[in-house]
Design an enzyme around this catalytic site. Sequence first.
Site, PDB file in Angstrom:
ATOM      1  N   ASN A  92     -29.815 -40.416  20.538  1.00 54.69           N
ATOM      2  CA  ASN A  92     -30.860 -39.786  19.726  1.00 54.69           C
ATOM      3  C   ASN A  92     -31.599 -38.793  20.628  1.00 54.69           C
ATOM      4  O   ASN A  92     -32.368 -39.189  21.491  1.00 54.69           O
ATOM      5  CB  ASN A  92     -31.818 -40.881  19.217  1.00 54.69           C
ATOM      6  CG  ASN A  92     -33.056 -40.315  18.533  1.00 54.69           C
ATOM      7  OD1 ASN A  92     -33.118 -39.130  18.228  1.00 54.69           O
ATOM      8  ND2 ASN A  92     -34.035 -41.165  18.296  1.00 54.69           N
ATOM      9  N   TRP A  93     -31.337 -37.520  20.407  1.00 57.39           N
ATOM     10  CA  TRP A  93     -31.940 -36.493  21.269  1.00 57.39           C
ATOM     11  C   TRP A  93     -33.411 -36.237  20.939  1.00 57.39           C
ATOM     12  O   TRP A  93     -34.084 -35.537  21.664  1.00 57.39           O
ATOM     13  CB  TRP A  93     -31.150 -35.191  21.152  1.00 57.39           C
ATOM     14  CG  TRP A  93     -29.898 -35.172  21.992  1.00 57.39           C
ATOM     15  CD1 TRP A  93     -29.300 -36.241  22.614  1.00 57.39           C
ATOM     16  CD2 TRP A  93     -29.097 -34.024  22.308  1.00 57.39           C
ATOM     17  NE1 TRP A  93     -28.186 -35.832  23.296  1.00 57.39           N
ATOM     18  CE2 TRP A  93     -28.033 -34.477  23.128  1.00 57.39           C
ATOM     19  CE3 TRP A  93     -29.165 -32.675  21.973  1.00 57.39           C
ATOM     20  CZ2 TRP A  93     -27.059 -33.607  23.626  1.00 57.39           C
ATOM     21  CZ3 TRP A  93     -28.181 -31.804  22.457  1.00 57.39           C
ATOM     22  CH2 TRP A  93     -27.145 -32.269  23.282  1.00 57.39           C
ATOM     23  N   LYS A  94     -33.876 -36.749  19.810  1.00 56.25           N
ATOM     24  CA  LYS A  94     -35.260 -36.497  19.372  1.00 56.25           C
ATOM     25  C   LYS A  94     -35.532 -34.988  19.386  1.00 56.25           C
ATOM     26  O   LYS A  94     -34.619 -34.220  19.095  1.00 56.25           O
ATOM     27  CB  LYS A  94     -36.232 -37.278  20.254  1.00 56.25           C
ATOM     28  CG  LYS A  94     -35.836 -38.750  20.346  1.00 56.25           C
ATOM     29  CD  LYS A  94     -36.867 -39.615  20.987  1.00 56.25           C
ATOM     30  CE  LYS A  94     -36.368 -41.056  20.995  1.00 56.25           C
ATOM     31  NZ  LYS A  94     -37.338 -41.994  21.534  1.00 56.25           N
ATOM     32  N   HIS A 118     -36.909 -44.272  12.068  1.00 52.39           N
ATOM     33  CA  HIS A 118     -37.226 -44.416  13.498  1.00 52.39           C
ATOM     34  C   HIS A 118     -38.727 -44.665  13.647  1.00 52.39           C
ATOM     35  O   HIS A 118     -39.526 -44.126  12.879  1.00 52.39           O
ATOM     36  CB  HIS A 118     -36.807 -43.148  14.246  1.00 52.39           C
ATOM     37  CG  HIS A 118     -36.903 -43.321  15.732  1.00 52.39           C
ATOM     38  ND1 HIS A 118     -38.091 -43.227  16.404  1.00 52.39           N
ATOM     39  CD2 HIS A 118     -35.965 -43.621  16.660  1.00 52.39           C
ATOM     40  CE1 HIS A 118     -37.867 -43.457  17.692  1.00 52.39           C
ATOM     41  NE2 HIS A 118     -36.586 -43.693  17.872  1.00 52.39           N
ATOM     42  N   GLU A 160     -40.872 -43.532  15.553  1.00 54.29           N
ATOM     43  CA  GLU A 160     -41.692 -42.328  15.705  1.00 54.29           C
ATOM     44  C   GLU A 160     -41.992 -41.706  14.338  1.00 54.29           C
ATOM     45  O   GLU A 160     -43.055 -41.118  14.131  1.00 54.29           O
ATOM     46  CB  GLU A 160     -40.980 -41.343  16.653  1.00 54.29           C
ATOM     47  CG  GLU A 160     -41.058 -41.840  18.088  1.00 54.29           C
ATOM     48  CD  GLU A 160     -39.913 -41.427  18.985  1.00 54.29           C
ATOM     49  OE1 GLU A 160     -39.178 -40.478  18.654  1.00 54.29           O
ATOM     50  OE2 GLU A 160     -39.757 -42.067  20.045  1.00 54.29           O
ATOM     51  N   GLU A 194     -35.298 -51.669  17.465  1.00 50.53           N
ATOM     52  CA  GLU A 194     -35.949 -50.929  18.545  1.00 50.53           C
ATOM     53  C   GLU A 194     -37.412 -51.375  18.662  1.00 50.53           C
ATOM     54  O   GLU A 194     -38.258 -50.885  17.897  1.00 50.53           O
ATOM     55  CB  GLU A 194     -35.909 -49.429  18.274  1.00 50.53           C
ATOM     56  CG  GLU A 194     -34.522 -48.862  18.159  1.00 50.53           C
ATOM     57  CD  GLU A 194     -34.513 -47.364  18.416  1.00 50.53           C
ATOM     58  OE1 GLU A 194     -33.844 -46.932  19.347  1.00 50.53           O
ATOM     59  OE2 GLU A 194     -35.218 -46.638  17.701  1.00 50.53           O
ATOM     60  N   GLY A 229     -38.830 -45.421  25.363  1.00 54.20           N
ATOM     61  CA  GLY A 229     -39.300 -44.415  26.310  1.00 54.20           C
ATOM     62  C   GLY A 229     -40.236 -44.942  27.380  1.00 54.20           C
ATOM     63  O   GLY A 229     -40.884 -44.157  28.084  1.00 54.20           O
ATOM     64  N   SER A 268     -35.126 -47.957  25.864  1.00 56.62           N
ATOM     65  CA  SER A 268     -34.923 -47.934  27.325  1.00 56.62           C
ATOM     66  C   SER A 268     -33.561 -48.488  27.748  1.00 56.62           C
ATOM     67  O   SER A 268     -33.455 -49.155  28.773  1.00 56.62           O
ATOM     68  CB  SER A 268     -36.062 -48.668  28.040  1.00 56.62           C
ATOM     69  OG  SER A 268     -37.290 -48.004  27.811  1.00 56.62           O
ATOM     70  N   GLY A 294     -32.121 -43.055  23.593  1.00 56.48           N
ATOM     71  CA  GLY A 294     -32.920 -41.837  23.577  1.00 56.48           C
ATOM     72  C   GLY A 294     -32.712 -41.041  24.847  1.00 56.48           C
ATOM     73  O   GLY A 294     -31.719 -40.323  25.001  1.00 56.48           O
ATOM     74  N   GLY A 295     -33.647 -41.178  25.787  1.00 59.43           N
ATOM     75  CA  GLY A 295     -33.664 -40.359  26.999  1.00 59.43           C
ATOM     76  C   GLY A 295     -32.334 -40.272  27.720  1.00 59.43           C
ATOM     77  O   GLY A 295     -31.922 -39.184  28.150  1.00 59.43           O
TER      78      GLY A 295
HETATM   79  P1  PGA Z   1     -35.275 -44.443  24.692  1.00 58.75           P
HETATM   80  O1  PGA Z   1     -35.377 -44.152  23.113  1.00 58.75           O
HETATM   81  O2  PGA Z   1     -33.838 -44.811  24.973  1.00 58.75           O
HETATM   82  O3  PGA Z   1     -35.678 -43.150  25.342  1.00 58.75           O
HETATM   83  O4  PGA Z   1     -36.200 -45.569  25.002  1.00 58.75           O
HETATM   84  C1  PGA Z   1     -34.681 -44.946  22.179  1.00 58.75           C
HETATM   85  C2  PGA Z   1     -34.938 -44.464  20.782  1.00 58.75           C
HETATM   86  O5  PGA Z   1     -36.080 -44.135  20.441  1.00 58.75           O
HETATM   87  O6  PGA Z   1     -34.002 -44.420  19.966  1.00 58.75           O
END
Ligand code: PGA
Length: 250
Positions: free
Chosen positions: A11-13, A97, A99, A167, A173, A212, A233-234
């Site tokens: 997930n590149w956000k 998600h 967010e 999640e 993050g 993470s 994510g990251g």
């Molecule tokens: P993260 O994000 O791996 O950077 O913690 C995961 C996500 O929000 O899907």
Amino acid sequence: MKQSVKLIAGNWKMNGLAASLAEVETLKSRLAEEPAACRVALCPPATLIHRLAQTVAHSAIEVGAQDCRAETSGAFTGSVSAAMARDAGATLVILGHSERRQEFRESDALVAAKAVAAVETGLSPIVCVGETLAQRQAGQAVDVVRTQVMQSLPLVLAATPFAVAYEPVWAIGTGLTPTLEQIEEVHRAVRAAMIERLGLPAGWMPILYGGSVKPDNAAEILAVPEVGGALVGGASLIAADFLGIIRRAS
Ligand code: PGA
């Protein structure tokens, strides 16, 4: 638990410009040299779906959107419909998600409506659930996640492929992750809720862990019972890191 091939989805956000496709080229060529033992997907921002889909054409890498609107078209400035994401080359879509649940106040009912729109368009949803730190500390993690699963999964999912992603909000993050026991406890609760809500075989669809996930913790997390993959994510932004996770999925 039924063992099926794991799904590692990036997930590149709100990250990524055309230049980022160089990472995708690297990923594609590494996976051409040595195919993954799992499914691999990338979910770039909407602006890159089409180009990324072209970049990974003729490879096994799947492409997803990060959200879609529940309506098919209309006066919704700034929004992307499921049909638009599909038209651009996506076959998957992340929905609910944390967010979006937090920043855009997306409810379980809205997430379910989006999942219906996705399925009707031919997109396979990855529906996200997870507790906040306050809910975890209050001992409510399992109850919160169970309610999210029951209310965010529309019944139409009983007849179509999808995934759930667990999640924990506090793990996204932050570099923090739950213990393996905590991951297993929640995944078992998610599994039970999926079966209760949708019956079988839909109740056996994969449950991804997200929050993470890095190359150095992926192997132990992916080995937890009921963990059917990861939403990353990251670490999905850099091909070497994402590959490091993919290589730990068997
Ligand atoms: P993260 O994000 O791996 O950077 O913690 C995961 C996500 O929000 O899907």
